[in-house]
Structure formats: C-alpha cells, structure tokens
Write a protein that holds these residues in place. Structure first.
Motif, PDB file in Angstrom:
ATOM      1  N   THR A 173       0.849  -1.197   0.000  1.00 43.45           N
ATOM      2  CA  THR A 173       0.000   0.000   0.000  1.00 43.45           C
ATOM      3  C   THR A 173       0.881   1.242   0.000  1.00 43.45           C
ATOM      4  O   THR A 173       1.958   1.241   0.593  1.00 43.45           O
ATOM      5  N   GLU A 174       0.397   2.278  -0.679  1.00 48.31           N
ATOM      6  CA  GLU A 174       1.192   3.504  -0.818  1.00 48.31           C
ATOM      7  C   GLU A 174       0.273   4.712  -0.902  1.00 48.31           C
ATOM      8  O   GLU A 174      -0.716   4.689  -1.631  1.00 48.31           O
ATOM      9  N   PRO A 175       0.595   5.780  -0.149  1.00 48.27           N
ATOM     10  CA  PRO A 175      -0.165   7.019  -0.332  1.00 48.27           C
ATOM     11  C   PRO A 175       0.169   7.647  -1.686  1.00 48.27           C
ATOM     12  O   PRO A 175       1.350   7.755  -2.038  1.00 48.27           O
ATOM     13  N   TRP A 176      -0.843   8.042  -2.432  1.00 48.69           N
ATOM     14  CA  TRP A 176      -0.627   8.585  -3.784  1.00 48.69           C
ATOM     15  C   TRP A 176      -0.302  10.076  -3.662  1.00 48.69           C
ATOM     16  O   TRP A 176      -1.110  10.931  -4.029  1.00 48.69           O
ATOM     17  N   ASP A 177       0.892  10.368  -3.173  1.00 46.56           N
ATOM     18  CA  ASP A 177       1.199  11.765  -2.882  1.00 46.56           C
ATOM     19  C   ASP A 177       1.759  12.490  -4.102  1.00 46.56           C
ATOM     20  O   ASP A 177       2.051  11.894  -5.131  1.00 46.56           O
ATOM     21  N   GLY A 178       1.845  13.803  -3.978  1.00 43.93           N
ATOM     22  CA  GLY A 178       2.469  14.610  -5.016  1.00 43.93           C
ATOM     23  C   GLY A 178       1.537  15.099  -6.109  1.00 43.93           C
ATOM     24  O   GLY A 178       1.985  15.821  -6.995  1.00 43.93           O
TER      25      GLY A 178
ATOM     26  N   ILE B 195      -8.439   0.206  -9.741  1.00 45.61           N
ATOM     27  CA  ILE B 195      -7.585   1.199 -10.399  1.00 45.61           C
ATOM     28  C   ILE B 195      -6.757   0.523 -11.487  1.00 45.61           C
ATOM     29  O   ILE B 195      -6.147  -0.522 -11.245  1.00 45.61           O
ATOM     30  N   LEU B 196      -6.756   1.149 -12.664  1.00 45.43           N
ATOM     31  CA  LEU B 196      -5.792   0.750 -13.696  1.00 45.43           C
ATOM     32  C   LEU B 196      -4.494   1.520 -13.450  1.00 45.43           C
ATOM     33  O   LEU B 196      -4.514   2.746 -13.381  1.00 45.43           O
ATOM     34  N   PHE B 197      -3.405   0.801 -13.332  1.00 41.92           N
ATOM     35  CA  PHE B 197      -2.105   1.412 -13.035  1.00 41.92           C
ATOM     36  C   PHE B 197      -1.355   1.578 -14.345  1.00 41.92           C
ATOM     37  O   PHE B 197      -0.909   0.615 -14.962  1.00 41.92           O
ATOM     38  N   TYR B 198      -1.231   2.837 -14.788  1.00 39.40           N
ATOM     39  CA  TYR B 198      -0.681   3.162 -16.106  1.00 39.40           C
ATOM     40  C   TYR B 198       0.752   3.638 -15.979  1.00 39.40           C
ATOM     41  O   TYR B 198       1.053   4.516 -15.150  1.00 39.40           O
ATOM     42  N   HIS B 199       1.629   3.050 -16.774  1.00 41.86           N
ATOM     43  CA  HIS B 199       3.029   3.491 -16.802  1.00 41.86           C
ATOM     44  C   HIS B 199       3.217   4.529 -17.907  1.00 41.86           C
ATOM     45  O   HIS B 199       3.090   4.215 -19.096  1.00 41.86           O
TER      46      HIS B 199
ATOM     47  N   LEU C 288      -5.038  13.189  -0.824  1.00 33.31           N
ATOM     48  CA  LEU C 288      -4.662  11.936  -1.485  1.00 33.31           C
ATOM     49  C   LEU C 288      -5.496  10.785  -0.969  1.00 33.31           C
ATOM     50  O   LEU C 288      -6.204  10.912   0.034  1.00 33.31           O
ATOM     51  N   VAL C 289      -5.415   9.655  -1.654  1.00 39.21           N
ATOM     52  CA  VAL C 289      -5.891   8.384  -1.115  1.00 39.21           C
ATOM     53  C   VAL C 289      -4.715   7.410  -1.162  1.00 39.21           C
ATOM     54  O   VAL C 289      -3.748   7.627  -1.898  1.00 39.21           O
ATOM     55  N   GLU C 290      -4.811   6.362  -0.362  1.00 39.20           N
ATOM     56  CA  GLU C 290      -3.823   5.298  -0.459  1.00 39.20           C
ATOM     57  C   GLU C 290      -4.300   4.270  -1.477  1.00 39.20           C
ATOM     58  O   GLU C 290      -5.501   4.043  -1.618  1.00 39.20           O
ATOM     59  N   VAL C 291      -3.334   3.679  -2.181  1.00 47.16           N
ATOM     60  CA  VAL C 291      -3.671   2.649  -3.154  1.00 47.16           C
ATOM     61  C   VAL C 291      -2.980   1.348  -2.763  1.00 47.16           C
ATOM     62  O   VAL C 291      -1.874   1.363  -2.212  1.00 47.16           O
ATOM     63  N   LYS C 292      -3.675   0.241  -3.033  1.00 48.54           N
ATOM     64  CA  LYS C 292      -3.168  -1.072  -2.649  1.00 48.54           C
ATOM     65  C   LYS C 292      -2.975  -1.946  -3.879  1.00 48.54           C
ATOM     66  O   LYS C 292      -3.840  -1.995  -4.755  1.00 48.54           O
ATOM     67  N   PHE C 293      -1.867  -2.646  -3.922  1.00 43.97           N
ATOM     68  CA  PHE C 293      -1.553  -3.541  -5.040  1.00 43.97           C
ATOM     69  C   PHE C 293      -2.577  -4.661  -5.165  1.00 43.97           C
ATOM     70  O   PHE C 293      -2.982  -5.256  -4.172  1.00 43.97           O
TER      71      PHE C 293
END
Length: 149
Positions: free
Chosen positions: A20-25, A45-49, A94-99
DNA sequence: GCCAACGTTGGC
DNA sequence: GCCAACGTTGGC
C-alpha cells in the motif's frame, strides 16, 4: 492512475509494506478532486506506466483509504512542498492505493488505441495530461481481458 | 531530446 | 478579467 515507472512502478507498489502507498504529489485540482470526491475504498484502479517505452497499463490496484491531506505539501524538504497549502486548510488531498495484480499481458497504449471499447477513454484523448481519470466498467473489463486477467 | 498541449502565475 | 510568459507533462 498514471505513474512514471522510473519514479514509482507497479512492481514498487507490490514490494511496499502492506503493498500500500499514499498517492502523494498530485498537484492538479481536477486530479485531486477525483481522489477527494469520486474514489471509494475498494474501487479498482488501472495502473498506467507513463513516460516509458512503451507506455501502457501495467497492473491493477485498488483504493485503500479515505481521502486525507497530502503530508508532502507541508514538508519543506519534499519536492512536493507547497507553501500555499495551510495545514489548517489543506489544499492537496490523497488516497492510499493497494496492489492487486500485475497484468499477465502488458496492455500498451498502441494496443489500447486499437480497441473499439476504449475510443472514449480519457487517457487516449489528444493532449490529455491528467494523471488521474475516471474509467468506465466497459473500459475496465476490456483492459482486463486484453491484459489476460 | 523535441515539442505540442495544457495548467498556472502574475502584471496590467 | 485578460493574456503573455513560463513550467510541466508525456508521447514520440
């Protein structure tokens, strides 16, 4: 949600404590509003590179917290520091996102452009720079299928 | 590395 | 409130 994999990739998220990670910035009001007003715990969530070769959808995550003030805005040492964000009245949220998973098949932007289900998708529209955009159920399912999940 | 597109800033 | 200048994003 877009991220530059050189900065923070889906693999980095997988390897985080609690995955899990806070989506900061995030420093764009529209993107902030999506986190603050639209996202609910458990949303997929779709995680886009982005900014990589090729760009595309690398994996799936989910919203893992209620929205809360982005602490990096108050941190003078952070590159995301914003002196205009008052802790009494925080500007950035922000929200936190989890893998959840890494897609068996990476879905490149080129492939996405070929998919009829995705023609309306925000990330495919010309000039779109928003780092967070809504995704319809139809679009989400099409990506999952193309990604082999 | 280039550059089009876009958001923000700040002078007026 | 307008808009030129500037900084950033992100595909290529």
């Amino acid at each position: 949600m877009k991220s530059e994999p050189d900065v923070f990739s889906i693999e980095d998220l997988r390897d985080r404590p609690n995955q899990t990670e806070p989506w900061d910035g995030v420093r764009n009001y529209q993107a902030r509003n999506f986190m603050r007003d639209e996202m609910k715990i458990g949303d997929q969530i779709l995680f886009y590179h982005s900014n990589t070769t090729p760009p595309g959808i690398a994996g799936i995550a989910e919203v893992a917290s209620e929205p809360y003030p982005d602490p990096t805005a108050f941190d003078k040492k952070s590159k995301y520091h914003d002196p205009k964000s008052d802790p009494e009245k925080p500007r950035w949220i922000l929200v936190e996102v989890k893998f959840k998973s890494i897609l068996p098949n990476y879905v490149s932007l080129d492939e996405m452009k070929e998919m009829p289900e995705l023609q309306e998708m925000r990330v495919l529209q010309r000039g779109n720079r928003l780092s967070i955009t809504p995704v319809s159920a139809k679009e989400f399912k099409a990506i999952l299928k193309a990604g082999g999940a």
